[in-house]
Design an enzyme around this catalytic site. Structure first.
Site, PDB file in Angstrom:
ATOM      1  N   ARG A 104      43.309  37.861  68.060  1.00 47.64           N
ATOM      2  CA  ARG A 104      42.759  37.164  66.892  1.00 47.64           C
ATOM      3  C   ARG A 104      43.215  37.792  65.577  1.00 47.64           C
ATOM      4  O   ARG A 104      43.591  37.083  64.636  1.00 47.64           O
ATOM      5  CB  ARG A 104      41.231  37.149  66.960  1.00 47.64           C
ATOM      6  CG  ARG A 104      40.552  36.363  65.848  1.00 47.64           C
ATOM      7  CD  ARG A 104      40.728  34.874  66.025  1.00 47.64           C
ATOM      8  NE  ARG A 104      41.906  34.310  65.402  1.00 47.64           N
ATOM      9  CZ  ARG A 104      42.596  33.274  65.891  1.00 47.64           C
ATOM     10  NH1 ARG A 104      42.277  32.707  66.995  1.00 47.64           N
ATOM     11  NH2 ARG A 104      43.622  32.805  65.305  1.00 47.64           N
ATOM     12  N   LYS A 173      44.940  38.729  27.971  1.00 46.74           N
ATOM     13  CA  LYS A 173      44.490  37.363  28.200  1.00 46.74           C
ATOM     14  C   LYS A 173      43.479  36.949  27.138  1.00 46.74           C
ATOM     15  O   LYS A 173      43.195  37.708  26.209  1.00 46.74           O
ATOM     16  CB  LYS A 173      43.921  37.252  29.617  1.00 46.74           C
ATOM     17  CG  LYS A 173      44.985  37.530  30.690  1.00 46.74           C
ATOM     18  CD  LYS A 173      44.419  37.525  32.081  1.00 46.74           C
ATOM     19  CE  LYS A 173      44.068  36.127  32.543  1.00 46.74           C
ATOM     20  NZ  LYS A 173      45.262  35.267  32.706  1.00 46.74           N
ATOM     21  N   GLU A 203      49.002  36.292  26.561  1.00 43.01           N
ATOM     22  CA  GLU A 203      48.756  34.890  26.922  1.00 43.01           C
ATOM     23  C   GLU A 203      48.369  34.104  25.668  1.00 43.01           C
ATOM     24  O   GLU A 203      47.531  34.543  24.884  1.00 43.01           O
ATOM     25  CB  GLU A 203      47.618  34.840  27.942  1.00 43.01           C
ATOM     26  CG  GLU A 203      47.158  33.458  28.344  1.00 43.01           C
ATOM     27  CD  GLU A 203      45.918  33.538  29.226  1.00 43.01           C
ATOM     28  OE1 GLU A 203      46.073  33.674  30.452  1.00 43.01           O
ATOM     29  OE2 GLU A 203      44.795  33.483  28.676  1.00 43.01           O
ATOM     30  N   ASP A 224      49.857  29.298  28.377  1.00 45.17           N
ATOM     31  CA  ASP A 224      48.798  28.994  29.340  1.00 45.17           C
ATOM     32  C   ASP A 224      48.268  27.585  29.180  1.00 45.17           C
ATOM     33  O   ASP A 224      47.771  27.211  28.114  1.00 45.17           O
ATOM     34  CB  ASP A 224      47.648  30.005  29.177  1.00 45.17           C
ATOM     35  CG  ASP A 224      46.567  29.808  30.214  1.00 45.17           C
ATOM     36  OD1 ASP A 224      46.903  29.723  31.401  1.00 45.17           O
ATOM     37  OD2 ASP A 224      45.387  29.726  29.828  1.00 45.17           O
TER      38      ASP A 224
END
Length: 295
Positions: A104, A173, A203, A224
């Site tokens: 698995r 960001k 960004e 963005d």
């Protein structure tokens, strides 16, 4: 595309595999041990039930080696190669208990990594022929604990890696910009704080921010979630003002839009979907041979 397994640090992976086996196996496989003697032996095959790109063969091998070093595992497929339905990827021979114990975990990792490689290959194919050719790159939107393997699978699929974590690159960001008081201030503070060898990426979401990013001297400007027309205009402005600045696009990227984005002239296209939305490839393990196949 063949990929050397040495591009993946298996020493780190082996440490992770030990933890994953503890999670799955615990003190032992009660089902298999309830019906099989210790000396029961089998042959088995791992095979594809879906077409795609195979990734993770060295990892699956490492799982079985951790479970039982005496297992004989033979690699049939080539890492990074296209695979068709029915293709055998690995052959195994040895303790049946060991094969079933590792089954698995080996399949989970192989399926996940192959799904990412397959998705990445589709994005790379979608921008083939575009000049200059943009890089298809991943993001930090990865499964916790699997980042090393998922980013490796992106490379196997023909993509490239963005930063690995928060520690190896500067990416300013929207929240960083908001906290610092603007694009120019954020870039200036970062430039003053990090080593001169580290590039600064920022960004931006609007044309005003594009102009600020150009004036700030950012090394990489990420556009963005911009509309196509705005994106093309932004690329044109950046190229005129600072030809050496790397232009990246993020947000709204999918297999329908990626070629149009590439044709805008950007250098890098980052796609969170390479890892956070990739569908696992259907791969199976059968004792004695593929189900339905003649012995």
């Amino acid at each position: 595309m063949a990929v050397d397994s040495m591009t993946l640090d298996l020493s780190i992976v082996r440490d992770q595999i030990q933890g994953w086996l503890r999670e799955d196996v615990g003190p032992g496989d009660v089902t298999s041990r309830s019906i099989l003697p210790e000396d029961h032996r089998s042959k088995a095959v791992i095979h594809a039930k879906e077409a795609g790109v195979v990734a993770g063969l060295p990892v699956a091998e490492a799982v079985f080696a951790e479970v039982d070093p005496a297992l004989r595992v033979t690699r049939i497929a080539t890492e990074g190669a296209p695979i068709a339905v029915g293709d055998v990827l690995l052959e195994l021979e040895g303790s049946t208990l060991s094969i079933l114990t590792g089954e698995r975990l080996a399949l989970n990792l192989l399926q996940r990594m192959s799904g990412i490689a397959t998705t990445t290959r589709a994005y790379a194919a979608a921008v083939e022929g575009v000049t200059p050719a943009p890089r298809i790159v991943d993001t930090r939107k990865t499964t916790p604990g699997l980042r090393l393997l998922e980013k490796y699978a992106v490379r196997v699929g023909g993509g490239h890696n963005h930063r690995f974590g928060l520690f190896d690159a500067v990416l300013l960001k929207d929240n960083h910009i908001k906290a610092a008081g603007g694009v120019k201030e954020a870039v200036a503070r970062s430039r003053a704080a990090v080593p001169h060898t580290m590039r600064v990426e920022v960004e931006v979401e609007t044309m005003e921010q594009v102009e600020e990013a150009i004036e700030s001297g950012a090394d990489i400007i990420m556009l963005d979630n911009m509309a196509p027309a705005s994106m093309a205009e932004a690329v044109s402005r950046i190229r005129r003002a600072s030809p050496r600045t790397v232009v990246e696009v993020s947000g709204g990227v999918n297999l329908t839009t990626v070629r149009t984005i590439a044709e805008s002239g950007v250098d890098v296209i980052s796609v969170g979907g390479l890892t956070h939305s990739a569908k696992s490839l259907d791969i199976s393990l059968d004792l004695g041979g593929k189900k339905g196949a003649r012995a």
